[in-house]
Design a protein around this motif. Structure first.
Motif, short mmCIF file in Angstrom:
data_model
loop_
_atom_site.label_atom_id
_atom_site.label_comp_id
_atom_site.label_asym_id
_atom_site.label_seq_id
_atom_site.Cartn_x
_atom_site.Cartn_y
_atom_site.Cartn_z
N TRP A 159 -12.80 4.00 -5.61
CA TRP A 159 -12.34 4.24 -4.25
C TRP A 159 -12.73 5.64 -3.82
O TRP A 159 -13.00 6.51 -4.64
N ALA B 127 -9.00 8.30 0.26
CA ALA B 127 -8.64 6.90 0.52
C ALA B 127 -7.49 6.80 1.52
O ALA B 127 -6.64 7.69 1.61
N SER B 128 -7.47 5.68 2.24
CA SER B 128 -6.39 5.42 3.20
C SER B 128 -5.07 5.22 2.44
O SER B 128 -5.07 4.96 1.23
N GLU C 214 -3.15 2.70 2.65
CA GLU C 214 -3.12 1.32 2.16
C GLU C 214 -3.88 1.19 0.83
O GLU C 214 -3.43 0.53 -0.09
N THR C 215 -5.05 1.85 0.77
CA THR C 215 -5.84 1.80 -0.46
C THR C 215 -5.10 2.46 -1.60
O THR C 215 -5.03 1.93 -2.72
N ILE D 240 -4.00 0.71 -5.10
CA ILE D 240 -4.42 1.24 -6.40
C ILE D 240 -3.20 1.57 -7.25
O ILE D 240 -3.15 1.22 -8.44
#
Length: 118
Positions: A77, A81-82, A84-85, A89
């Motif tokens: 990623w 990262a957002s 949500e990401t 994770i």
């Protein structure tokens, strides 16, 4: 997996898609192939699993490194990262996510720290 000095038979059928491989293994006697243990477990496939050096392909043997034929699936990623990401994770590496992965037939690993995002 079998070594570079072992040539592929000239009449061998090489399949690259897991679904086609599984269908072929189940319908052609004496066929051999390699695909994910997670798929075999989660779909309760009627196949013979190959033991190597007397070690059966089980999640425990994969996790301990005893079964030599394994592949690691990585997750990559972006460092920014957002939210949500990052949440996803952190979930897959959490105890709950690890349990869900185990139920699906995967052998999860847990990283030492949580993922940081934006």
């Amino acid at each position: 997996y079998l070594g570079e000095d072992l040539p592929t038979a000239p009449n061998a059928i090489v399949l690259r898609k897991e679904g086609e491989l599984i269908q072929t293994l189940q319908s052609i006697p004496y066929s051999i192939g390699s695909f994910s243990l997670a798929c075999a477990i989660s779909h309760n496939l009627a196949i013979n699993r190959l033991s190597l050096n007397g070690i059966a392909p089980t999640p425990k043997h994969l996790q301990t490194g005893q079964y030599p034929m394994a592949r690691t699936i990585g997750v990559v990623w972006h460092q920014n990262a957002s939210e949500e990401t990052v949440a996803f994770i952190n979930y897959i590496f959490s105890p709950t996510g690890a349990n869900d992965l185990e139920q699906a037939g995967f052998v999860p690993i847990t990283p030492p720290t949580e993922v940081e995002g934006k």
